[in-house]
Write a protein that holds these residues in place. Structure first.
Motif, PDB file in Angstrom:
ATOM      1  N   ARG A 122       0.834  -1.199   0.000  1.00 18.80           N
ATOM      2  CA  ARG A 122       0.000   0.000   0.000  1.00 18.80           C
ATOM      3  C   ARG A 122       0.875   1.257   0.000  1.00 18.80           C
ATOM      4  N   GLY A 123       0.462   2.243  -0.806  1.00 16.16           N
ATOM      5  CA  GLY A 123       1.159   3.511  -0.840  1.00 16.16           C
ATOM      6  C   GLY A 123       0.487   4.501   0.086  1.00 16.16           C
ATOM      7  N   GLY A 150      -2.949  12.765   0.342  1.00 19.76           N
ATOM      8  CA  GLY A 150      -3.543  12.847  -0.981  1.00 19.76           C
ATOM      9  C   GLY A 150      -3.236  11.669  -1.881  1.00 19.76           C
ATOM     10  N   THR A 151      -2.674  10.608  -1.337  1.00 19.53           N
ATOM     11  CA  THR A 151      -2.270   9.474  -2.171  1.00 19.53           C
ATOM     12  C   THR A 151      -3.447   8.898  -2.949  1.00 19.53           C
ATOM     13  N   ALA A 162      -8.451   4.005   0.229  1.00 22.66           N
ATOM     14  CA  ALA A 162      -9.352   4.180   1.372  1.00 22.66           C
ATOM     15  C   ALA A 162      -8.775   5.194   2.341  1.00 22.66           C
ATOM     16  N   HIS A 163      -9.639   5.611   3.279  1.00 19.08           N
ATOM     17  CA  HIS A 163      -9.279   6.487   4.404  1.00 19.08           C
ATOM     18  C   HIS A 163      -8.787   7.862   3.960  1.00 19.08           C
ATOM     19  N   GLU A 172      -4.218   7.810   7.711  1.00 18.19           N
ATOM     20  CA  GLU A 172      -4.209   6.406   7.319  1.00 18.19           C
ATOM     21  C   GLU A 172      -4.512   6.211   5.838  1.00 18.19           C
ATOM     22  N   GLU A 173      -4.695   7.280   5.099  1.00 19.90           N
ATOM     23  CA  GLU A 173      -5.034   7.192   3.676  1.00 19.90           C
ATOM     24  C   GLU A 173      -4.017   6.335   2.922  1.00 19.90           C
TER      25      GLU A 173
END
Length: 397
Positions: free
Chosen positions: A113-114, A118-119, A364-365, A370-371
């Motif tokens: 996960r990246g 703003g990812t 998500a998020h 936690e995005e």
């Protein structure tokens, strides 16, 4: 890949090999602060994308703005197409995060996960759009002109971008909005958005009269008391069955603890499903807000930002089915759901353009530390979008 062959295979095959390059561009975008009110930062992200578009051989224009970031329009022409209405790949580059957040939480990959500000919302979507239009520029296969529209202030309801978005959509064939798709335990691993609520952000200012709360209490008129009376009445406007919610999300007021409050303020969030419900709800909020029960107080309601709902139409349903079919040939199982969140897709749908939202990489998020975005979804999301764009020639114009 089932029936994928020829140019379609060239495009999807090239995109499948671009994950490393996509990650590099995503990291560059995420590591630049671009909160909506940080024009310099938003424009710096724009410069990175303009460089990418230029290297891909696209025509690039900007729509300048003094307060917010400039809008960017990258165009892939198709002079011989019978249908010259452009296909819009839309996305915003502003985030909700303050200056310095990119340095505190630089882009990183953990367990596939990246992460970073703003990812998912929505720099991964911008990366997807950029690579899709670059692939089409490289190999062709697009049924008409394609425009990558990059806006700058979606997080505050697009005050500068709205006229640009609406103008583009009025003459467009279809809009794909690159908000993140999501995984859902019940619906599946790639869920797009079939509909969104509209939203109105409002500020209510209440005015009273200051007085020393110890020596001259009786001379004061409390704006805080008047506001406090209004809040339960505002919340009573919520009608969950109709999808209407009213939330007082921020309150402030007063001068000092020993002063009767001369001013109080609240900020109100209205969400609704149907365009027809908007005016009724705003009128009810205004009546409660501006009708004062405490003698000597006055109040004024102002709209500070607004999103329009994304409502289903036969044309948008057909666009979804075309996208779902294209993704299915790539082995991507797509489902659709309704959400109470707002986006610029409501603006394009409201002017009559078939619109599909949340076709970006899976994430998500958003708006939290936690995005994240699923790295493995970057290339497949791009492949699905590219194939859907290429097959719009099969849809009725």
């Amino acid at each position: 890949m089932g029936g994928i062959a020829g140019t379609e295979q060239d495009v999807t095959g090239w995109l499948a090999a671009q994950e490393t390059a996509m990650i590099a561009l995503l990291a560059e975008l995420v590591n630049i602060d671009s909160g909506t009110y940080d024009k310099a930062g938003v424009d710096a992200v724009g410069e990175v994308l303009q460089r990418f578009f230029g290297e891909a051989g696209l025509s690039v224009e900007t729509v300048p703005h003094d307060t917010y970031g400039d809008a960017i329009r990258a165009t892939l022409a198709h002079p011989t197409a019978n249908d010259q209405r452009p296909i819009i790949l839309m996305g915003h580059r502003d985030t909700v995060f303050s200056k310095g957040e990119a340095a505190r939480r630089a882009f990183r990959i953990e367990n596939g996960r990246g992460y970073g500000p703003g990812t998912a919302d929505m720099k991964a979507g911008l990366v997807m759009n950029a690579f899709v239009i670059a692939a089409l520029a490289r190999f062709g296969g697009h049924p008409g002109p394609v425009v990558a529209l990059v806006t700058s202030d979606e997080e505050i309801a697009s005050p500068s971008s709205r006229p640009v978005i609406e103008a583009e959509a009025r003459g467009a064939r279809a809009v794909f909005n690159a908000e993140p798709s999501r995984a859902d335990p019940q619906l599946g691993p790639h869920v797009v958005t079939s509909g969104r609520k509209g939203g109105v952000f409002m500020a209510l200012d209440v005015y009273g009269k200051a007085a020393h709360s110890g020596a001259h209490y009786e001379r004061g008129i409390s704006a805080i008391e008047e506001l406090a009376r209004k809040i339960p009445e505002l919340h009573k406007l919520t009608d969950l069955e109709r999808g209407i919610t009213v939330n007082v999300g921020l309150i402030s007021g007063g001068q000092t603890v020993n002063t009767v409050a001369p001013h109080a303020r609240c900020e109100i969030d209205l969400r609704y499903v149907k365009v027809a419900d908007r005016d009724e709800a705003v009128a009810a909020i205004r009546t409660i807000g501006e009708t004062c029960s405490l003698p000597g107080t006055t109040a004024k309601l102002a709209i500070s930002g607004e999103f329009l709902p994304l409502e289903q139409t036969p044309e948008s349903t057909a666009l979804y089915e075309a996208y779902r079919s294209a993704a299915g040939e790539l082995g991507i199982e797509v489902a659709a759901s309704f959400t109470g969140g707002c986006a610029d897709s409501g603006l394009t749908a409201a002017v009559g353009c078939p619109t599909l939202c949340s076709i970006g990489p899976v994430g998500a998020h958003g708006h939290t530390p936690e995005e994240y975005v699923e790295i493995a979804s970057l290339a497949p999301a791009a492949q699905a979008l590219a194939l859907a764009v290429m097959r719009l020639r099969d849809m009725e114009a």
